[in-house]
Every structure is written in structure tokens, then in C-alpha cells.
Design a protein around this motif. Structure first.
Motif, PDB file in Angstrom:
ATOM      1  N   GLY A 132       0.809  -1.214   0.000  1.00 31.87           N
ATOM      2  CA  GLY A 132       0.000   0.000   0.000  1.00 31.87           C
ATOM      3  C   GLY A 132       0.843   1.265   0.000  1.00 31.87           C
ATOM      4  N   ARG A 133       1.985   1.210   0.681  1.00 31.37           N
ATOM      5  CA  ARG A 133       2.867   2.391   0.692  1.00 31.37           C
ATOM      6  C   ARG A 133       3.373   2.698  -0.716  1.00 31.37           C
ATOM      7  NH1 ARG A 133       4.235   4.044   5.711  1.00 31.37           N
ATOM      8  NH2 ARG A 133       3.979   2.476   7.327  1.00 31.37           N
ATOM      9  N   ALA A 135       2.002   1.794  -3.496  1.00 35.13           N
ATOM     10  CA  ALA A 135       0.855   2.210  -4.309  1.00 35.13           C
ATOM     11  C   ALA A 135       0.539   3.681  -4.081  1.00 35.13           C
ATOM     12  CB  ALA A 135      -0.357   1.349  -3.975  1.00 35.13           C
ATOM     13  N   ALA A 136       0.610   4.110  -2.812  1.00 35.57           N
ATOM     14  CA  ALA A 136       0.310   5.516  -2.494  1.00 35.57           C
ATOM     15  C   ALA A 136       1.355   6.441  -3.128  1.00 35.57           C
ATOM     16  CB  ALA A 136       0.281   5.711  -0.984  1.00 35.57           C
ATOM     17  N   LEU A 137       2.632   6.043  -3.039  1.00 36.75           N
ATOM     18  CA  LEU A 137       3.704   6.897  -3.544  1.00 36.75           C
ATOM     19  C   LEU A 137       3.729   6.928  -5.071  1.00 36.75           C
ATOM     20  CD1 LEU A 137       6.402   5.789  -0.963  1.00 36.75           C
ATOM     21  CD2 LEU A 137       5.308   8.038  -1.079  1.00 36.75           C
ATOM     22  N   ASP A 139       1.027   6.257  -6.884  1.00 33.23           N
ATOM     23  CA  ASP A 139      -0.349   6.539  -7.303  1.00 33.23           C
ATOM     24  C   ASP A 139      -0.854   5.488  -8.298  1.00 33.23           C
ATOM     25  OD1 ASP A 139      -2.792   7.749  -7.328  1.00 33.23           O
ATOM     26  OD2 ASP A 139      -2.270   9.252  -8.823  1.00 33.23           O
ATOM     27  N   TRP A 140      -0.671   4.226  -7.925  1.00 32.17           N
ATOM     28  CA  TRP A 140      -1.152   3.093  -8.714  1.00 32.17           C
ATOM     29  C   TRP A 140      -2.228   2.343  -7.905  1.00 32.17           C
ATOM     30  CZ3 TRP A 140       4.042   0.320 -10.428  1.00 32.17           C
ATOM     31  CH2 TRP A 140       4.756   1.183 -11.268  1.00 32.17           C
ATOM     32  N   PRO A 141      -3.136   1.635  -8.584  1.00 31.67           N
ATOM     33  CA  PRO A 141      -4.039   0.745  -7.852  1.00 31.67           C
ATOM     34  C   PRO A 141      -3.249  -0.441  -7.281  1.00 31.67           C
ATOM     35  CG  PRO A 141      -4.306   0.438 -10.209  1.00 31.67           C
ATOM     36  CD  PRO A 141      -3.355   1.589 -10.039  1.00 31.67           C
ATOM     37  N   TRP A 142      -3.803  -1.098  -6.263  1.00 28.27           N
ATOM     38  CA  TRP A 142      -3.042  -2.149  -5.590  1.00 28.27           C
ATOM     39  C   TRP A 142      -3.967  -3.176  -4.953  1.00 28.27           C
ATOM     40  CZ3 TRP A 142      -4.884   2.040  -3.287  1.00 28.27           C
ATOM     41  CH2 TRP A 142      -5.286   1.988  -1.947  1.00 28.27           C
ATOM     42  N   ALA A 143      -3.389  -4.307  -4.592  1.00 30.85           N
ATOM     43  CA  ALA A 143      -4.086  -5.321  -3.800  1.00 30.85           C
ATOM     44  C   ALA A 143      -3.039  -6.185  -3.118  1.00 30.85           C
ATOM     45  CB  ALA A 143      -4.976  -6.186  -4.679  1.00 30.85           C
ATOM     46  N   GLY A 144      -3.268  -6.480  -1.830  1.00 31.58           N
ATOM     47  CA  GLY A 144      -2.393  -7.399  -1.094  1.00 31.58           C
ATOM     48  C   GLY A 144      -3.123  -8.701  -0.830  1.00 31.58           C
ATOM     49  N   LEU A 170     -10.027  -9.359  -8.300  1.00 35.22           N
ATOM     50  CA  LEU A 170     -10.049  -7.926  -8.557  1.00 35.22           C
ATOM     51  C   LEU A 170      -9.418  -7.661  -9.922  1.00 35.22           C
ATOM     52  CD1 LEU A 170      -8.750  -6.589  -5.100  1.00 35.22           C
ATOM     53  CD2 LEU A 170     -11.101  -7.040  -5.789  1.00 35.22           C
ATOM     54  N   SER A 171      -9.993  -6.722 -10.642  1.00 38.36           N
ATOM     55  CA  SER A 171      -9.426  -6.318 -11.922  1.00 38.36           C
ATOM     56  C   SER A 171      -8.748  -4.961 -11.727  1.00 38.36           C
ATOM     57  CB  SER A 171     -10.564  -6.227 -12.945  1.00 38.36           C
ATOM     58  OG  SER A 171     -10.191  -5.390 -13.994  1.00 38.36           O
ATOM     59  N   LEU A 172      -7.489  -4.860 -12.108  1.00 38.50           N
ATOM     60  CA  LEU A 172      -6.736  -3.619 -11.918  1.00 38.50           C
ATOM     61  C   LEU A 172      -6.121  -3.187 -13.247  1.00 38.50           C
ATOM     62  CD1 LEU A 172      -5.884  -5.762  -9.357  1.00 38.50           C
ATOM     63  CD2 LEU A 172      -5.030  -3.630  -8.452  1.00 38.50           C
ATOM     64  N   SER A 173      -6.220  -1.900 -13.547  1.00 43.18           N
ATOM     65  CA  SER A 173      -5.515  -1.407 -14.730  1.00 43.18           C
ATOM     66  C   SER A 173      -4.033  -1.283 -14.389  1.00 43.18           C
ATOM     67  CB  SER A 173      -6.101  -0.077 -15.197  1.00 43.18           C
ATOM     68  OG  SER A 173      -5.949   0.885 -14.195  1.00 43.18           O
TER      69      SER A 173
ATOM     70  N   PRO B  70      -9.229  -2.334  -2.381  1.00 44.92           N
ATOM     71  CA  PRO B  70      -8.332  -1.485  -1.606  1.00 44.92           C
ATOM     72  C   PRO B  70      -8.455  -0.016  -2.019  1.00 44.92           C
ATOM     73  CG  PRO B  70      -7.194  -3.444  -2.373  1.00 44.92           C
ATOM     74  CD  PRO B  70      -8.530  -3.462  -3.025  1.00 44.92           C
ATOM     75  N   ASP B  99      -4.196  -3.783   3.505  1.00 49.92           N
ATOM     76  CA  ASP B  99      -4.200  -2.943   2.309  1.00 49.92           C
ATOM     77  C   ASP B  99      -4.433  -1.476   2.638  1.00 49.92           C
ATOM     78  OD1 ASP B  99      -3.609  -4.756   0.372  1.00 49.92           O
ATOM     79  OD2 ASP B  99      -5.660  -5.076  -0.301  1.00 49.92           O
ATOM     80  N   PRO B 102      -1.120   0.849   5.224  1.00 47.07           N
ATOM     81  CA  PRO B 102       0.084   1.455   4.640  1.00 47.07           C
ATOM     82  C   PRO B 102      -0.240   2.596   3.658  1.00 47.07           C
ATOM     83  CG  PRO B 102       0.232  -0.939   4.595  1.00 47.07           C
ATOM     84  CD  PRO B 102      -1.172  -0.607   4.997  1.00 47.07           C
ATOM     85  N   TRP B 103      -1.319   2.447   2.903  1.00 47.18           N
ATOM     86  CA  TRP B 103      -1.700   3.491   1.937  1.00 47.18           C
ATOM     87  C   TRP B 103      -2.106   4.756   2.689  1.00 47.18           C
ATOM     88  CZ3 TRP B 103      -5.718   6.602   0.325  1.00 47.18           C
ATOM     89  CH2 TRP B 103      -5.640   7.105  -0.988  1.00 47.18           C
ATOM     90  N   ARG B 107      -0.362   8.414   2.613  1.00 44.49           N
ATOM     91  CA  ARG B 107      -1.163   9.537   2.112  1.00 44.49           C
ATOM     92  C   ARG B 107      -1.451  10.587   3.180  1.00 44.49           C
ATOM     93  NH1 ARG B 107      -3.439   9.357  -3.211  1.00 44.49           N
ATOM     94  NH2 ARG B 107      -1.631   8.501  -4.293  1.00 44.49           N
ATOM     95  N   ARG B 182      -9.377   2.847 -10.637  1.00 51.14           N
ATOM     96  CA  ARG B 182      -8.683   2.020 -11.639  1.00 51.14           C
ATOM     97  C   ARG B 182      -8.729   0.537 -11.305  1.00 51.14           C
ATOM     98  NH1 ARG B 182      -3.761   5.526 -10.108  1.00 51.14           N
ATOM     99  NH2 ARG B 182      -4.876   5.039  -8.188  1.00 51.14           N
ATOM    100  N   ALA B 184     -11.557  -2.750  -9.728  1.00 46.83           N
ATOM    101  CA  ALA B 184     -12.936  -3.130  -9.413  1.00 46.83           C
ATOM    102  C   ALA B 184     -12.987  -4.613  -9.087  1.00 46.83           C
ATOM    103  CB  ALA B 184     -13.834  -2.831 -10.613  1.00 46.83           C
TER     104      ALA B 184
END
Lengths: 257, 321
Positions: A132-133, A135-137, A139-144, A170-173, B70, B99, B102-103, B107, B182, B184
Motif C-alpha cells: 500500500g505504501r 501504491a500511495a507513492l 499513485d497506482w491501484p493495488w491489492a495485497g 479484482l481487476s486492476l488497470s 483497496p 491494504d 500502509p496506503w 497519504r 482504476r 474493481a
């Protein structure tokens, strides 16, 4: 065009039976503590190679330049990664995820990556998972907590697991970050000859951004958990212990009559 | 104020949420803070009736929050936390919490401590206890009063956090925060109903990585058969393909409560203990005297697991005179 997948590798401290702590008792004395590959990073590495096998993706293994990192990078090369990158880091041992994330995010940006895989957690980190860190930095979608990844029509499908056997696809671009819990298949065996060949391959060096270590979780003490507090221990030879266990279970009606 | 994220499943609040409310209430009382519960996604009408430990409830409902992703949940939670000026955020250290934490930490610029086994107000800030190295070592640490605390089960007293009463409730509009998602949910999976159901087993024999290799599995299967026990495995055993997924005990497998739980070569990582510590009688056999499993077990033996399984099988098979 084939995707580029990066996988982050991180050695973790591996305390043995003889524990050794620093002077103020807040951390392990790493001088006397082994390091080993983070087991979840190994799963992430395997998943990256499986995706490469299935889609022709390129796999780049990335690690901060700490003790044990080169071994992990070379193992990834032996498993089938096409490139290994060591990111400059001043310290001898892996920092926590709060400290490492900004440096790794910068490295990933430079590598122009479509999909980033990391281990879902590390056993020595009190600042939470890296997924998640990053992903935040970035700015991408994420999943753990991911066990199962597919790439379909340029999108990433990730199977995220929850308690009690529940899961979601989950579907992620892309670009996206996944925290891998288990690879889709057991980790492949690396033969001595492949490891030998990987030892001769090049590891690229990458400079890193300046960053201050995270001090937000301040250790007060680190100690072994009191594990003997509760269990009544049986002792003796295996034969003697088996007899005691049989008698104890028989007394509770839990041994076959 | 202290924000508490309550996870839901099927419109009900997950039990661990009440533990978090108990922790929040304790911290809030000491510091004169308020406790605000947050629920993202739909909630059944009766589900609010036991939230008396919260001063307020904030709900956010949106099509993107019906099932967990997430991205959507973290964005909605961040928007609510920023809007409320939350100093401390409590979340459960589950797949969702791992999930979100950490985000949000990156942020919102808040420290994150995980997984917290206990949380108390201390002289140096909030004092937490975290299990590291698979639970073998215990870290005591301090975080400032501006932090996210990701808590493992047992961190709070569920009964103390489950109080009758519906707090004043408001709806948060998170539409803007959820713009341009982005990711679902594509599909949901429920547990396989045809597979073995460990939750119904009265006796379970669980093997861990410590048994050495898949080649040893028949020895444990033989003892399980002799004892009338179901065979189960810890996560590394399932990941290695030694046993099918339906036989996994732990956080990402099945939570069990048998009369007898025999653990061979299971170190006892916190994720495993979470799945089996409610068993009536836990017997642990391990070569490592420091293995955390001994902290959860009622009976223990430090032994070569293969030698002991052979002896036990021989005794279990012996025809009574």
C-alpha cells in the motif's frame, strides 16, 4: 508489447535459537543474527516468473543493497528473471517498509514498470506491508493478500484472499502493485548449474534518492515471547513422551479406546 | 478524535470491529477524545444496534464500496479521516486492513504500527506490543498520538466494545474521492462446500513445515487415521502443495475449534494461532523450544517430530488387551 514486471526482494533477519540483542535491548544484534530471504518475496518472485512464462513478460528483480540482497537477486536470475537491479542503500541491513518505500518507489519509476510484485509482509517489520505504501507513492491501484494472478487483455486480475476461505478476483488497470501471499504454484527448484550461471550474471547498480529513516514507530524493547508460560511439557525419550501423551489424551477421552 | 474502521461482511459488522471500539474507548477516555466509527458500504438495519461504544457513526454508501477493493475503500476512508481531522485511526490487521493501513499512512502522513497485539496509552505516546519474527519475539514500541494502529484479533475485549445503543449517525458523501477508480471487483468466491469442513472436525492433526518434506506426510496421515482426526496443514505446507487448500488452518485458511488439536512441526506464527487457539486441547510437538506454538498449547513436547509420530502411531494402533 510484453509487460515489464518488477519484483522487490528483501532479506529479513532470521533469529536462531541463540538470540543476541543490542545494548539497549530494542533490536536484534545483527552482528550475530543471520539474514534470509523474506519467504513472501520468494512467493512474489515465483509468481513473476510464472507470469513471464505465460505471457512473455520481462522480469526485473530489485533489491536495496543490503546484506543478503545479492544472493536473493542471483536466485531470481537463476529462476528466470531477465535483469537484476541493486539500489544503493547506506545501511548494512534492510530498513523498515516506511523507510524503504520512498527509495523503492523512485527506483520503480525509473524502471518503467507495468506491474510491481512484492511479498505481502515481512516478519521483521512493525510498520506494515510495503504494498500500500508503494501504491500511495506511485499513485497506482493495488491489492495485497494475493494468491493467483492473471494478465488478460492488458489488465491484471488478482485473487485476493480473506478469512474463512472467502476470496475476490479484482481487476486492476496497469501499472499496479500486488502484495503476493502465495504464488500460483509451489516455488520451483533451482539447480546448482543454474545458480552457478546466475553467479556470473551482472547485477545493475542504481543510485537512490536521499531519504530520512522512519522514526515514527520507536522501539522500547524487544524480547522473546514467553512461550513456556502455558503449555505443560512432557519430557524424556520419544517413547516415554508418547506414553505420557497417550495417558493424558486417554484421561480426556481423546485417545481411541 | 479516534476513528475506528469497522469491516462488514454481508451487511453485518465483523466481530473484530467491537474489539477495536473497546481499544478506542479506552484511549479516548484517558485523553478526553471522541470515538467515531466508520462503516463503508451497505449495512443491515439491525447491525447498528450494538455500536453504543462509539460517540458517532459515519456511513458511506456508494456502488464502489459494496464489495471491498483497496483503492475505493482507502480513498473513502482517507477522505473521511481528513474531513474529521482524525488523529488516531484503528483498523483490523486483516486482508483489508493490511491494504488500507500502509496506503493511509503514506497519504495522510501518519505513523503505522502493525500488527498490534495490544494498545495502551503510555508516558511516551501510544504504547503498542507487536509480534515479530512469526510471533517468536515481542516488540514494545511507542507511536505518537497521530498514528494508524492495525490490530490483530485479541487486542481488545470484544464484549466491552459491543454495547447496546445506536450512536448519532451521519452519511458521508465520498463521490468525489471515488472518481476515476482504476480497480474493481470482478467476481467473489465463497468457501468450497464440497471440500473437507475442518470447522466440524472434533479432532485435528495439523502438520507444519517442521515435518521436513512431503515424503513424511503418510506418517502423519497414518496417526490421524488411527486417532480419527482430520489432517490439516499450516500455510507453508499448503503453499508447498503438500496438502490441499481446504485443509489449511489459520488466518487465510479455516478457523477451527476442535476438542483436540495436535500440531506437529508447526512454529505457531500469529496467523496460524489466530485460526486454532479456540481448540479445547492443543498439543504441540516441535524441535524448537522457543516456537510460539508452545505459548498457545496446553500440552507440549520438544522432540524430533518424526520419532514421536512413529511412537504415537504404534501406541494408537496397538490392540487393547
Amino acid at each position: 508489447m510484453a509487460m515489464r514486471i518488477a519484483v522487490i526482494l528483501r532479506p529479513v533477519a532470521h533469529p536462531g535459537d541463540d538470540l543476541s540483542f543490542n545494548d539497549d535491548g530494542t533490536a536484534l544484534d545483527m552482528e550475530w543474527t543471520d539474514v534470509k530471504a523474506n519467504e513472501f518475496d520468494e512467493q512474489a518472485s515465483e509468481e513473476a516468473i510464472l507470469l513471464a512464462d505465460a505471457t512473455g513478460a520481462e522480469v526485473v528483480a530489485v533489491a536495496l543493497g543490503v546484506e543478503g540482497a545479492d544472493r536473493m537477486l542471483r536466485t531470481a536470475l537463476a529462476r528466470g528473471a531477465s535483469r537484476a537491479v541493486r539500489v544503493a542503500w547506506d545501511g548494512q541491513y534492510a530498513p523498515d517498509s516506511a523507510t524503504a518505500a520512498p527509495i523503492l518507489a523512485e527506483a520503480v519509476r525509473k524502471l518503467d514498470v507495468d506491474l510491481l510484485l512484492v511479498g505481502v509482509q515481512a516478519a521483521d517489520d512493525a510498520t506494515g506491508p510495503l504494498t500500500g505504501r508503494l501504491a500511495a507513492l506511485l499513485d497506482w491501484p493495488w491489492a495485497g493478500s494475493v494468491a493467483g494472478v492473471e494478465i488478460v487483455e492488458g489488465k491484471v486480475l488478482a485473487r485476493q484472499e480473506y478469512a474463512g476461505g472467502h476470496a475476490a478476483w479484482l481487476s486492476l488497470s496497469v501499472p499496479a502493485v500486488l502484495g503476493i501471499h502465495s504464488a500460483s504454484q509451489p516455488i520451483r527448484y533451482v539447480s546448482g548449474s543454474r545458480m552457478g550461471a546466475a553467479m556470473k550474471m551482472q547485477i545493475d547498480a542504481m543510485t537512490s534518492v536521499e531519504t530520512a529513516p522512519s522514526t515514527t514507530v520507536r522501539p522500547l524493547s524487544l524480547a522473546p515471547r514467553d512461550v513456556q508460560g502455558r503449555a505443560a511439557m512432557v519430557e524424556g525419550t520419544p517413547e516415554a513422551m508418547a506414553l505420557q501423551l497417550r495417558d493424558l489424551l486417554t484421561a480426556r477421552g481423546l485417545w481411541p479406546a | 478524535m479516534i476513528l475506528v474502521h469497522l469491516e462488514t461482511r454481508g451487511g453485518e459488522i465483523a466481530a473484530q470491529g467491537f474489539e477495536l471500539l473497546a481499544v478506542a474507548r479506552q484511549l479516548a477516555t484517558l485523553r478526553g477524545l471522541s470515538v467515531v466509527a466508520v462503516v463503508l458500504g451497505p449495512l443491515l438495519p439491525d447491525a447498528r444496534a450494538s455500536l453504543g461504544a462509539a460517540d458517532r457513526l459515519i456511513e458511506a454508501d456508494h456502488p464502489a464500496l459494496v464489495a471491498f477493493t483497496p483503492e475505493a475503500h482507502a480513498r473513502a476512508l482517507a477522505a473521511i479521516a481528513a474531513n474529521q481531522g482524525a488523529a488516531v485511526i484503528l483498523i483490523a490487521h486483516t486482508s483489508q486492513g493490511m491494504d488500507l493501513g500502509p496506503w493511509l499512512s503514506a497519504r495522510l502522513g501518519l505513523a503505522l504500527a502493525a500488527p498490534c497485539r495490544s494498545v495502551t496509552a503510555g508516558d511516551e505516546g501510544i504504547e503498542i506490543v507487536v509480534g515479530l519474527y512469526g510471533g517468536r519475539l515481542v516488540l514494545r514500541a511507542a507511536v505518537p498520538w497521530a498514528a494508524i494502529l492495525s490490530c490483530s484479533p485479541g487486542a481488545g475485549d470484544e464484549a466491552a466494545g459491543r454495547l447496546p445503543g445506536i450512536p448519532p449517525t451521519e452519511q458521508a458523501d465520498v463521490t468525489e474521492a471515488l472518481d476515476g477508480l482504476r480497480s474493481a471487483v470482478q467476481s467473489l468466491e465463497s468457501p468450497d462446500s464440497d471440500a473437507v469442513d475442518l470447522t466440524r472436525a472434533e479432532r485435528i492433526l495439523c502438520v507444519g513445515r517442521g515435518i521436513g518434506s512431503a515424503d513424511e506426510m503418510p506418517k502423519f496421515a497414518a496417526l490421524a487415521a488411527a486417532l480419527g482426526a482430520e489432517l490439516a496443514g499450516s500455510r507453508p505446507v499448503i503453499d508447498a502443495g503438500w496438502l490441499p487448500k481446504a485443509r489449511q488452518v489459520g488466518k487465510s485458511g479455516t478457523r477451527v475449534a476442535p476438542k483436540l488439536y495436535l500440531a506437529f512441526g508447526v512454529s505457531g506464527a500469529p496467523e496460524h494461532l489466530e485460526g486454532m487457539s479456540r481448540a479445547d486441547l492443543i498439543v504441540a510437538i516441535n524441535t524448537d523450544p522457543l516456537a510460539p506454538i508452545f505459548g498457545a498449547a496446553h500440552l507440549g513436547a520438544v522432540s524430533d517430530v518424526l520419532a514421536l509420530v512413529s511412537e504415537l502411531t504404534r501406541l494408537a494402533r496397538r490392540v487393547p488387551n
